[in-house]
Design a protein around this motif. Sequence first.
Motif, PDB file in Angstrom:
ATOM      1  N   GLY A   1      13.980  36.290 -21.302  1.00  0.00           N
ATOM      2  CA  GLY A   1      14.062  34.955 -21.853  1.00  0.00           C
ATOM      3  C   GLY A   1      13.647  33.857 -20.897  1.00  0.00           C
ATOM      4  O   GLY A   1      13.707  32.672 -21.253  1.00  0.00           O
ATOM      5  N   GLN A   2      13.232  34.235 -19.672  1.00  0.00           N
ATOM      6  CA  GLN A   2      12.852  33.235 -18.671  1.00  0.00           C
ATOM      7  C   GLN A   2      11.450  33.504 -18.125  1.00  0.00           C
ATOM      8  O   GLN A   2      11.190  33.354 -16.936  1.00  0.00           O
TER       9      GLN A   2
ATOM     10  N   LEU B   1      19.093  27.423 -13.134  1.00  0.00           N
ATOM     11  CA  LEU B   1      18.501  28.749 -13.237  1.00  0.00           C
ATOM     12  C   LEU B   1      17.432  28.971 -12.165  1.00  0.00           C
ATOM     13  O   LEU B   1      17.265  30.081 -11.660  1.00  0.00           O
TER      14      LEU B   1
ATOM     15  N   ILE C   1       9.607  31.869 -14.830  1.00  0.00           N
ATOM     16  CA  ILE C   1      10.519  31.156 -13.935  1.00  0.00           C
ATOM     17  C   ILE C   1      10.207  31.419 -12.463  1.00  0.00           C
ATOM     18  O   ILE C   1      10.359  30.524 -11.618  1.00  0.00           O
TER      19      ILE C   1
ATOM     20  N   ASP D   1      10.840  38.818 -13.793  1.00  0.00           N
ATOM     21  CA  ASP D   1      11.416  37.639 -14.452  1.00  0.00           C
ATOM     22  C   ASP D   1      12.552  38.061 -15.383  1.00  0.00           C
ATOM     23  O   ASP D   1      12.395  39.017 -16.162  1.00  0.00           O
TER      24      ASP D   1
ATOM     25  N   ALA E   1       8.162  28.810 -24.110  1.00  0.00           N
ATOM     26  CA  ALA E   1       9.588  29.001 -24.392  1.00  0.00           C
ATOM     27  C   ALA E   1      10.345  29.413 -23.132  1.00  0.00           C
ATOM     28  O   ALA E   1      11.444  28.911 -22.853  1.00  0.00           O
ATOM     29  N   GLY E   2       9.788  30.345 -22.365  1.00  0.00           N
ATOM     30  CA  GLY E   2      10.440  30.777 -21.142  1.00  0.00           C
ATOM     31  C   GLY E   2      10.534  29.657 -20.125  1.00  0.00           C
ATOM     32  O   GLY E   2      11.549  29.500 -19.440  1.00  0.00           O
TER      33      GLY E   2
ATOM     34  N   ARG F   1       6.665  21.994 -14.854  1.00  0.00           N
ATOM     35  CA  ARG F   1       6.673  22.719 -16.122  1.00  0.00           C
ATOM     36  C   ARG F   1       5.551  22.220 -17.028  1.00  0.00           C
ATOM     37  O   ARG F   1       4.828  23.018 -17.620  1.00  0.00           O
TER      38      ARG F   1
ATOM     39  N   ALA G   1      10.612  26.460 -20.800  1.00  0.00           N
ATOM     40  CA  ALA G   1      11.569  25.469 -21.289  1.00  0.00           C
ATOM     41  C   ALA G   1      12.997  25.852 -20.918  1.00  0.00           C
ATOM     42  O   ALA G   1      13.868  24.985 -20.760  1.00  0.00           O
ATOM     43  N   ALA G   2      13.233  27.146 -20.777  1.00  0.00           N
ATOM     44  CA  ALA G   2      14.582  27.620 -20.440  1.00  0.00           C
ATOM     45  C   ALA G   2      14.890  27.497 -18.956  1.00  0.00           C
ATOM     46  O   ALA G   2      16.037  27.706 -18.542  1.00  0.00           O
ATOM     47  N   ALA G   3      13.891  27.156 -18.153  1.00  0.00           N
ATOM     48  CA  ALA G   3      14.061  27.136 -16.694  1.00  0.00           C
ATOM     49  C   ALA G   3      14.698  25.822 -16.245  1.00  0.00           C
ATOM     50  O   ALA G   3      14.009  24.868 -15.886  1.00  0.00           O
ATOM     51  N   THR G   4      16.002  25.772 -16.249  1.00  0.00           N
ATOM     52  CA  THR G   4      16.737  24.605 -15.777  1.00  0.00           C
ATOM     53  C   THR G   4      16.824  24.622 -14.255  1.00  0.00           C
ATOM     54  O   THR G   4      16.626  25.669 -13.623  1.00  0.00           O
TER      55      THR G   4
END
Length: 441
Positions: free
Chosen positions: A65-66, A195, A69, A62, A186-187, A145, A189-192
């Motif tokens: 920061g992700q 991404l 994911i 991974d 947190a990770g 998510r 939440a960063a998964a757009t």
Amino acid sequence: MKPLRALAAALAGLFVLLPAVAGAIEIREITTPLGIKAWLVEDKSTPIVALSFSFSGGTATDPAGQAGITDLMAGLLTDGAGSMDAQAFRQRQEDAAASLGFNASLDRLTGSLRVLSANRDEGFELLRLALTEPRFAPDMVNQRRAQTIASINQAAQRPGSVAGRTLMETLFAGHAYAADPDGTPAGLAAATPDLLKKRAAELLLRNGLIVSAVGDIGEAELARQIDRSFGLLPTGTPPTLPPQWVPPTRPRVVVVERPVPQSSALMALPGIERDDPLWYAALVMNHVLGGGGQQSRLFNEVREKRGLAYSVSSGLRTYKRAALLLMSTGSANERIAEALQVIRAEMGRMRNDGVTEAELTDAKTYLTGALALSLDSSASIAGLLHSMQIDGLSPDHLTRRAALIAAVTLDDVRKVARHLLRDDALTTVVVGKPVGVTQEP
């Protein structure tokens, strides 16, 4: 007959083929026109095709920061593809009597397909769409998510799950294997969606692809379908795997306080690699120690003789960059210390004395026959072939396996027991309010 009912009926027919199938499996290696390699066991006795496949690179790769994911992306691959949203994609699977799914392990992104052979064109087309045209629609990303975060929160309340996570974090501190495959809030939440598409492009590559198939399909047809489903994927370079794990060199006890009446405990030692010449000796040793269910020493000593636990077991676990020998149990807070003491005593007895001739014979008999009993469907056979490929075994391994087990000697078991069952490398995690168990950093 409804399509899924037809699929279930066809699967049920597979049970009559076993247990003799393990010794009669003929594995053929094929190479498609596009150069994709696969293993095939052709079986026309039932109208099913089962595919098991995987790509190099899992949750341990991974991006920073992700966290989570890869696992999130795996679940979303079947939540809509091409022009179909999630509901339409599920309905199309239902209509085709097909079952398609993806999962992420530490080392690989895995998938499976089961479909009636009459509908294999449709099944492989759904696979192609999932691999090459996943939608990653924002509404499904948010839904998956939320489900994953809820699962993470629920796991944090279960002592057994907490013990498992704590053990991995302790054993693999500083290594990528320490991270929770499900990720962190947190990770996640960063998964757009962008991404997630990028992550899919990083992993869904023909290089590092492993494919196995079982069922009512010939070599030429399988090659055509594989090229159809996987052929549009780029070659590329899979993500770099983490470094080899450096095992601990001192014992450690970790206690996680939880207000529960029973403590959950896990004990771990550095294990043995799958390609080690003593692998089958370790398999026999583990069976006698705690892998043999009610016939194992741990079950007899911890449960039957002393009533300290409802369940106790041991098992070998291998990863691409590490190997473990795990033991697990659970006992009342007041008795968990005694249960752990008995387990350590049995480790010492195995290390010093090995196994008896009778235990060796019984373990060999069980391990030789158990594989056939586990192959109760085309999907399970495809999964076995896939595991063999991951482990780097040759297609003729199944014909040699019984002889490899039979060749294990008493001295082999003593040797591997002395190598593995080392008190100075034992990590113990206890979750609960254990009496008589103190933390040893």
